[in-house]
Write a protein that holds these residues in place. Structure first.
Motif, PDB file in Angstrom:
ATOM      1  N   LYS A  38       0.817  -1.205   0.000  1.00 44.39           N
ATOM      2  CA  LYS A  38       0.000   0.000   0.000  1.00 44.39           C
ATOM      3  C   LYS A  38       0.858   1.265   0.000  1.00 44.39           C
ATOM      4  O   LYS A  38       2.070   1.209   0.169  1.00 44.39           O
ATOM      5  CB  LYS A  38      -0.885   0.011   1.247  1.00 44.39           C
ATOM      6  N   LYS A  39       0.179   2.382  -0.144  1.00 41.17           N
ATOM      7  CA  LYS A  39       0.839   3.678  -0.079  1.00 41.17           C
ATOM      8  C   LYS A  39       1.445   3.853   1.313  1.00 41.17           C
ATOM      9  O   LYS A  39       0.798   3.568   2.320  1.00 41.17           O
ATOM     10  CB  LYS A  39      -0.203   4.768  -0.348  1.00 41.17           C
ATOM     11  N   ASN A  40       2.686   4.312   1.361  1.00 38.71           N
ATOM     12  CA  ASN A  40       3.455   4.506   2.590  1.00 38.71           C
ATOM     13  C   ASN A  40       3.728   3.212   3.352  1.00 38.71           C
ATOM     14  O   ASN A  40       4.147   3.248   4.496  1.00 38.71           O
ATOM     15  CB  ASN A  40       2.769   5.510   3.528  1.00 38.71           C
ATOM     16  N   PRO A  93       5.625   0.209   1.885  1.00 41.58           N
ATOM     17  CA  PRO A  93       6.236  -0.552   0.794  1.00 41.58           C
ATOM     18  C   PRO A  93       6.568  -1.987   1.195  1.00 41.58           C
ATOM     19  O   PRO A  93       6.876  -2.270   2.353  1.00 41.58           O
ATOM     20  CB  PRO A  93       7.507   0.226   0.480  1.00 41.58           C
TER      21      PRO A  93
END
Length: 135
Positions: A11-13, A15
Motif C-alpha cells: 500500500k501507499k506509505n 512498501p
C-alpha cells in the motif's frame, strides 16, 4: 538478458517488495518468470529462495545494484556491494573536479558581465547619434 530485480507491492506509505526474475528491459510490475522471494524494508525481513537465485545467476542473470546489495548484506550471495546511485555527483572522485571548475567558471562569467555591461549602452548611443531619424 535476464535480471533479478525488486518489484514494489504494498500500500501507499507501506512498501513491500518482491524479488523477481524477468527480462532486463521489461517492466517489473508485469509478469515475472519467477518470484524468488520478498523483502519488507520496515522490519528488514528478507525471505528468498537462495538455491533458485544461485541457479539463475549461473544461467547468466544480472542483478540490479539494489538487489545485489541486499543479497550481499543478508549473505545470500558472496561479493562486494555496488554503488547503487545513478547520480555522478555522489561519487567522491567526480565531485571534487566539478566543484573547482564551477568556481572558476563563475568568476570568469562575472568578469565578462562587468566588462560587457557598460560597453553595450555606449554602442547604442553612438548608433542613435549617427541616425538622427531614429532618435
Amino acid at each position: 538478458m535476464l535480471a533479478i530485480k525488486l518489484s514494489r507491492i504494498g500500500k501507499k506509505n507501506q512498501p513491500h517488495y518482491r524479488l523477481i526474475i524477468c527480462e532486463k528491459g521489461r517492466d517489473p510490475f508485469g509478469e515475472a518468470l519467477e518470484i524468488l522471494g520478498d523483502y519488507n524494508p520496515h522490519s528488514k525481513d528478507l525471505q528468498v529462495k537462495g538455491e533458485r537465485i544461485k541457479y539463475w545467476i549461473s544461467k547468466g542473470a544480472q542483478m540490479t545494484p539494489t538487489a545485489n546489495n541486499l543479497l550481499v548484506e543478508k549473505k545470500i550471495i558472496e561479493g562486494k556491494k555496488v554503488k547503487a546511485s545513478k547520480n555522478p555527483k555522489n561519487t567522491e572522485i567526480a565531485e571534487e573536479p566539478k566543484a573547482e571548475a564551477t568556481k572558476v567558471e563563475s568568476v570568469a562569467t562575472a568578469e565578462e558581465v562587468k566588462d560587457a555591461s557598460p560597453a553595450e549602452p555606449k554602442e547604442e548611443k553612438k548608433v542613435a547619434e549617427n541616425n538622427p531619424a531614429k532618435a
